[in-house]
Write an enzyme that holds these catalytic residues in place. Structure first.
Site, short mmCIF file in Angstrom:
data_model
loop_
_atom_site.label_atom_id
_atom_site.label_comp_id
_atom_site.label_asym_id
_atom_site.label_seq_id
_atom_site.Cartn_x
_atom_site.Cartn_y
_atom_site.Cartn_z
N ASP A 67 7.72 -32.54 -48.74
CA ASP A 67 7.92 -33.97 -48.60
C ASP A 67 6.68 -34.66 -49.15
O ASP A 67 5.65 -34.74 -48.49
CB ASP A 67 8.14 -34.30 -47.11
CG ASP A 67 8.32 -35.79 -46.86
OD1 ASP A 67 8.03 -36.59 -47.77
OD2 ASP A 67 8.74 -36.14 -45.74
N TYR B 85 5.43 -35.88 -40.20
CA TYR B 85 6.32 -37.04 -40.15
C TYR B 85 7.22 -37.00 -41.39
O TYR B 85 6.74 -36.84 -42.51
CB TYR B 85 5.53 -38.36 -40.14
CG TYR B 85 6.45 -39.56 -40.22
CD1 TYR B 85 7.15 -39.98 -39.09
CD2 TYR B 85 6.68 -40.22 -41.43
CE1 TYR B 85 8.04 -41.05 -39.17
CE2 TYR B 85 7.55 -41.28 -41.51
CZ TYR B 85 8.23 -41.70 -40.38
OH TYR B 85 9.11 -42.73 -40.46
N TYR C 292 9.25 -50.14 -35.40
CA TYR C 292 8.79 -49.55 -34.15
C TYR C 292 8.50 -50.62 -33.09
O TYR C 292 7.59 -50.45 -32.28
CB TYR C 292 7.56 -48.67 -34.41
CG TYR C 292 7.79 -47.73 -35.57
CD1 TYR C 292 8.68 -46.67 -35.45
CD2 TYR C 292 7.19 -47.96 -36.81
CE1 TYR C 292 8.94 -45.84 -36.52
CE2 TYR C 292 7.46 -47.13 -37.89
CZ TYR C 292 8.34 -46.07 -37.74
OH TYR C 292 8.60 -45.27 -38.79
N LYS D 118 8.17 -43.95 -51.42
CA LYS D 118 7.04 -44.87 -51.26
C LYS D 118 6.50 -45.45 -52.59
O LYS D 118 6.96 -46.50 -52.99
CB LYS D 118 5.97 -44.24 -50.41
CG LYS D 118 6.44 -44.12 -48.94
CD LYS D 118 5.31 -43.98 -47.94
CE LYS D 118 5.75 -44.33 -46.54
NZ LYS D 118 6.14 -43.18 -45.72
C1 PLP Z 1 7.41 -42.78 -45.09
C2 PLP Z 1 7.75 -41.36 -45.10
C3 PLP Z 1 9.09 -40.93 -44.98
C4 PLP Z 1 10.24 -41.90 -44.76
O1 PLP Z 1 10.42 -42.77 -45.84
P1 PLP Z 1 11.20 -44.14 -45.60
O2 PLP Z 1 11.30 -44.74 -46.97
O3 PLP Z 1 10.35 -44.94 -44.67
O4 PLP Z 1 12.52 -43.80 -45.02
C5 PLP Z 1 9.34 -39.58 -45.02
N1 PLP Z 1 8.35 -38.69 -45.19
C6 PLP Z 1 7.06 -39.06 -45.33
C7 PLP Z 1 6.01 -38.02 -45.54
C8 PLP Z 1 6.71 -40.40 -45.28
O5 PLP Z 1 5.43 -40.76 -45.39
#
Ligand code: PLP
Length: 434
Positions: free
Chosen positions: A255, A158, A24, A284
């Site tokens: 997610d 997000y 960013y 993550k």
């Molecule tokens: C970090 C994140 C993503 C994206 O993952 P990247 O490995 O950075 O592409 C998608 N959804 C959530 C909820 C996240 O915290």
């Protein structure tokens, strides 16, 4: 011992500013980053001048963006990486398979909510969300319902930085506002209230019902919205979504890229509600913060739907799909997590953060203080001065990365009580000076 670093710190920072994009960030960079020499346990060792041993150490309050749950340089994860390195770092996944990937898939199926049976190994969280969306759209296409191609989500979310994930990020005030009008137009509900409100649940149901003909899926971050604003909401909304999606023929995607692997106090945030989504993304903390890897899980219903189509395959296959090195470390990280009383550790950190962040509530400029599991958030009533806040935290011996109006922490689970207190004090200092 490793060789001495080649680049003097000044030169390194100069090259960094001129050539290297940071997350960013603008080019050339405007805010000087800290140089990390190495990391061990919960500490990052910084290079502040030339040489190796002159660095200061900071306690990591960020787990490298939710990922390093066991801390750094962990002997068990190191061994898993070293052992796998001696066999193979990578082989293509088309037409070939290997034990690390198969064991990882089995672990994920066993530990995730009942009913998720199939695993697509992707190379980053954003890609796992792209795959999730592709699965959902293709499912309906295969069933002869190609008009069902939009997504519904609530604001404040997000889901990553590639195209489809950007389209379901919070369209206002978030990182991807610039692209409104270019991105696919999705359906947005208001942000979920913290506590359960029947009127909000009713509006959610009505929105799903009225768009059911064009909706492929509802996609949300369960219980904790991360980079969209660090907001928490009642798990009861997940049951509302599950029922409404079932009633109106819409798939449900969770997610869990930020929330997975114990962070919220449950193994997955979906477990707080006892709900199984049709598709679930993890990433993550999957590899304990060692390497990039993510996964998209789905139910047999979704897989069977897709395979009934005119094109019965899922046309997705990243070059580094199923990377053995990452998969081997992921298996070790999961075994390490499940082999310990992680609930107690997360609770312990939750208690420490609650105590340590309480004083922040009385600071001028603080709007809200909230803690859930091993996540602590101080929300300001103004945009944080990132440079000043970071400086204040580092002065307290802690690494934090505030954004927007938020100073927050999600420490590694191995963070001792003294270090949790130190992190909390640094969050307060950053909130005061940022
Ligand atoms: C970090 C994140 C993503 C994206 O993952 P990247 O490995 O950075 O592409 C998608 N959804 C959530 C909820 C996240 O915290």
């Amino acid at each position: 011992m490793p060789d001495l670093p080649v680049l003097p710190v000044r030169e390194l920072l100069d090259l960094d500013r001129r050539h290297v994009w940071h997350p960013y960030g603008p080019m050339p960079g405007r805010q000087e980053p800290l140089v990390v020499e190495s990391a061990s346990g919960v500490r990052l060792k910084l290079r502040t001048a030339d040489g190796v041993d002159d660095g200061v150490e900071v306690v990591d309050g960020m787990s490298s963006w939710w990922s390093a749950i066991h801390g750094y340089n962990h002997p068990v994860l190191n061994d898993a990486a070293r052992d796998q390195l001696g066999r193979m770092s990578h082989v293509m996944f088309g037409g070939l398979t290997h034990e690390p990937a198969v064991r990882l898939a089995k672990h994920l199926v066993d530990m995730s909510p009942q009913g998720l049976e199939h695993v697509f190994l992707a190379d980053s969280g954003s890609v796992s969300v792209e795959v999730a969306v592709k699965m959902c759209l293709q499912y309906w296409r295969s069933l002869g319902r190609p008009r069902k191609q939009r997504l519904l989500t609530w604001r404040g979310g997000y889901h990553g930085d590639t195209w489809q994930p950007m389209s379901v990020c919070d369209p206002e005030g978030g990182m991807h506002e610039l692209w409104q009008g270019v991105l696919p137009r999705q359906v947005f509900a208001d942000p979920p209230p913290v506590e359960y409100e029947e009127s909000y649940a009713d509006r959610l149901r009505a929105l799903i019902e009225s768009h059911a003909d064009e909706l492929a899926a509802v996609i949300v971050e369960p219980v904790v919205q991360g980079a969209g604003g660090m907001r928490f909401h009642s798990p009861a909304y997940l049951r509302v979504l599950r029922e409404a999606c079932d009633a109106h023929g819409v798939l449900l995607v969770f997610d869990e890229i930020a929330t997975g692997f114990g962070r919220t106090g449950a193994l997955f945030a979906a477990d707080h509600a006892g709900v199984t989504p049709d598709v679930m993304c993890v990433g993550k903390a999957l590899t304990g913060g060692y390497m990039t890897m993510a996964a998209t899980l789905c139910t047999s219903g979704v897989a069977e739907g897709i395979s009934r189509g005119e094109v019965p395959v899922l046309a997705h296959g990243p070059t580094f799909m199923g990377n053995p090195l990452a998969a081997a470390v992921a298996c070790a990280s999961i075994e390490l997590l499940l082999g310990q009383d992680w609930q107690t550790e997360v609770k312990r950190i939750e208690t420490g953060l609650r105590e340590g962040l309480a004083p922040a509530a009385d600071l001028p400029g603080v709007r809200d203080v909230r803690v859930l599991g091993a996540i602590g958030v101080v929300q300001l009533d103004h945009a944080v001065d990132m440079a000043a806040a970071t400086r204040a935290a580092v002065r307290e011996g802690v690494w934090l990365r505030p954004f927007r109006d938020l100073v927050y922490t999600m420490p590694p689970y191995v963070t001792g009580d003294g270090d949790v207190a130190r992190i909390a004090a640094a969050v307060c200092a950053a909130a005061r000076e940022g």
